[in-house]
Design a protein around this motif. Structure first.
Motif, short mmCIF file in Angstrom:
data_model
loop_
_atom_site.label_atom_id
_atom_site.label_comp_id
_atom_site.label_asym_id
_atom_site.label_seq_id
_atom_site.Cartn_x
_atom_site.Cartn_y
_atom_site.Cartn_z
N ASP A 79 13.35 -8.21 -31.64
CA ASP A 79 14.60 -7.62 -31.17
C ASP A 79 14.56 -6.10 -31.07
O ASP A 79 15.61 -5.47 -30.86
CB ASP A 79 15.75 -8.03 -32.09
CG ASP A 79 16.15 -9.47 -31.83
OD1 ASP A 79 16.01 -9.93 -30.68
OD2 ASP A 79 16.58 -10.14 -32.79
N LEU A 80 13.39 -5.50 -31.26
CA LEU A 80 13.28 -4.04 -31.17
C LEU A 80 11.94 -3.69 -30.54
O LEU A 80 10.88 -3.99 -31.10
CB LEU A 80 13.38 -3.43 -32.58
CG LEU A 80 13.19 -1.91 -32.66
CD1 LEU A 80 14.23 -1.18 -31.82
CD2 LEU A 80 13.28 -1.46 -34.13
N LEU A 81 12.03 -3.05 -29.37
CA LEU A 81 10.82 -2.73 -28.62
C LEU A 81 10.84 -1.25 -28.27
O LEU A 81 11.85 -0.75 -27.78
CB LEU A 81 10.81 -3.58 -27.34
CG LEU A 81 9.70 -3.34 -26.34
CD1 LEU A 81 8.38 -3.86 -26.89
CD2 LEU A 81 10.03 -4.03 -25.02
N PHE A 82 9.74 -0.55 -28.52
CA PHE A 82 9.60 0.84 -28.09
C PHE A 82 8.67 0.86 -26.89
O PHE A 82 7.61 0.22 -26.92
CB PHE A 82 9.03 1.69 -29.23
CG PHE A 82 9.94 1.77 -30.41
CD1 PHE A 82 10.95 2.71 -30.47
CD2 PHE A 82 9.81 0.86 -31.46
CE1 PHE A 82 11.81 2.76 -31.55
CE2 PHE A 82 10.66 0.91 -32.54
CZ PHE A 82 11.67 1.86 -32.59
N THR A 83 9.06 1.59 -25.85
CA THR A 83 8.24 1.57 -24.65
C THR A 83 8.11 2.95 -24.02
O THR A 83 9.07 3.74 -24.06
CB THR A 83 8.80 0.58 -23.60
OG1 THR A 83 7.93 0.56 -22.48
CG2 THR A 83 10.20 0.97 -23.12
N SER A 84 6.94 3.21 -23.46
CA SER A 84 6.74 4.45 -22.69
C SER A 84 6.56 4.12 -21.21
O SER A 84 6.18 4.97 -20.42
CB SER A 84 5.51 5.21 -23.22
OG SER A 84 4.37 4.38 -23.17
N GLU A 85 6.86 2.87 -20.85
CA GLU A 85 6.74 2.48 -19.45
C GLU A 85 7.89 3.09 -18.64
O GLU A 85 8.90 3.51 -19.20
CB GLU A 85 6.77 0.95 -19.33
CG GLU A 85 5.53 0.29 -19.91
CD GLU A 85 5.63 -1.22 -19.90
OE1 GLU A 85 4.61 -1.86 -19.66
OE2 GLU A 85 6.73 -1.76 -20.13
N THR A 86 7.74 3.08 -17.33
CA THR A 86 8.80 3.62 -16.48
C THR A 86 10.00 2.66 -16.47
O THR A 86 9.87 1.47 -16.79
CB THR A 86 8.32 3.79 -15.03
OG1 THR A 86 8.03 2.49 -14.51
CG2 THR A 86 7.09 4.68 -14.93
N VAL A 87 11.14 3.20 -16.04
CA VAL A 87 12.34 2.39 -15.93
C VAL A 87 12.06 1.17 -15.05
O VAL A 87 12.37 0.02 -15.41
CB VAL A 87 13.50 3.24 -15.33
CG1 VAL A 87 14.67 2.36 -14.90
CG2 VAL A 87 13.94 4.30 -16.34
N GLU A 88 11.45 1.39 -13.88
CA GLU A 88 11.19 0.29 -12.94
C GLU A 88 10.31 -0.79 -13.55
O GLU A 88 10.57 -1.98 -13.40
CB GLU A 88 10.56 0.81 -11.64
CG GLU A 88 11.54 1.47 -10.69
CD GLU A 88 12.65 0.52 -10.22
OE1 GLU A 88 12.60 -0.69 -10.49
OE2 GLU A 88 13.61 1.02 -9.60
N THR A 89 9.26 -0.37 -14.26
CA THR A 89 8.33 -1.34 -14.86
C THR A 89 9.04 -2.18 -15.92
O THR A 89 8.88 -3.40 -15.98
CB THR A 89 7.12 -0.61 -15.47
OG1 THR A 89 6.52 0.15 -14.44
CG2 THR A 89 6.10 -1.58 -16.05
N VAL A 90 9.83 -1.51 -16.75
CA VAL A 90 10.54 -2.24 -17.81
C VAL A 90 11.52 -3.23 -17.20
O VAL A 90 11.60 -4.40 -17.62
CB VAL A 90 11.26 -1.24 -18.75
CG1 VAL A 90 12.20 -1.95 -19.70
CG2 VAL A 90 10.24 -0.41 -19.52
N LEU A 91 12.26 -2.78 -16.18
CA LEU A 91 13.26 -3.68 -15.57
C LEU A 91 12.59 -4.87 -14.89
O LEU A 91 13.07 -6.01 -14.97
CB LEU A 91 14.13 -2.92 -14.58
CG LEU A 91 15.02 -1.82 -15.18
CD1 LEU A 91 15.96 -1.25 -14.14
CD2 LEU A 91 15.82 -2.36 -16.36
#
Ligand SMILES: NC(=O)c1ccc[n+]([C@@H]2O[C@H](COP(=O)([O-])OP(=O)(O)OC[C@H]3O[C@@H](n4cnc5c(N)ncnc54)[C@H](OP(=O)(O)O)[C@@H]3O)[C@@H](O)[C@H]2O)c1
Length: 167
Positions: A79-91
């Motif tokens: 339930d907790l994810l940290f990401t450095s991906e772009t907005v588009e990639t995450v979506l």
């Protein structure tokens, strides 16, 4: 995926007293509104400063925290994810996993990244009866969005919820 921006601001447009200050000034009714709406959406996106100001993840929601340095953060969990991906990639990733909607809960810098990507579809802003005079705003830069009013409703004793869709 439909992205719903859910924020509170003062009458002079401030979303916090200072850059790292928590949102501890909204009415109880707004906390309930925020909780109900974000729980219904199920998935929440936030910037790392907002996560730090909150002091931890929101329970009963999947929390996705944008940061350039996910390796400096506690290990991700279900339930907790940290990401450095772009907005588009995450979506794209969450859309492929079957998510249809999500809440964007700030702060201004992450809101700006979503707005620049053209990925805000609806806006819920609670107007709180306060003036801070200074402090960050909903977006840190010039953002152009054509908004159509969907609903205005009183909240608690002195607040208003403005609901817009992005045309
Ligand atoms: N009134 C409200 O409804 C409301 C809601 C939310 C927050 N707030 C307040 O707003 C303040 C924080 O807002 P803020 O604008 O300063 O910060 P923020 O948007 O919460 O977080 C900014 C940080 O998020 C990460 N980030 C942002 N965009 C990114 C992207 N595209 N890719 C990767 N990482 C990205 C970076 O983290 P790293 O530095 O870790 O790389 C950046 O330093 C706090 O005071 C908070 O309480 C108010």
């Amino acid at each position: 995926m439909r992205i719903v921006l859910v924020m509170a601001q003062t009458l002079d447009g401030r979303i916090a007293r200072g850059p790292d200050d928590p949102v501890d000034w909204t009415e109880a009714a707004d906390k309930a509104h925020f909780s109900a709406l974000t729980r219904r959406l199920g998935l929440v996106f936030m910037g790392s400063s907002t996560f730090d100001a909150m002091g931890g993840p929101l329970p009963f929601r999947k929390n996705v925290v944008f940061t350039r340095f996910p390796e400096r953060r506690p290990p991700s969990s279900e339930d907790l994810l940290f990401t450095s991906e772009t907005v588009e990639t995450v979506l794209e990733r969450f859309a492929e996993a079957g998510y249809k909607e999500a809440a964007l809960i700030g702060g201004g810098r992450l809101n700006g990244a979503f707005a620049r990507a053209g990925r805000i579809d609806a806006v819920f802003v609670t107007l709180s009866p306060l003036f801070f005079g200074e402090g960050p705003t909903l977006f840190p830069e010039d953002i152009a969005m054509d908004l159509k009013l969907v609903d205005v409703s009183p909240l608690g004793e002195n607040s208003l919820v403005l609901h817009y869709r992005v045309a």
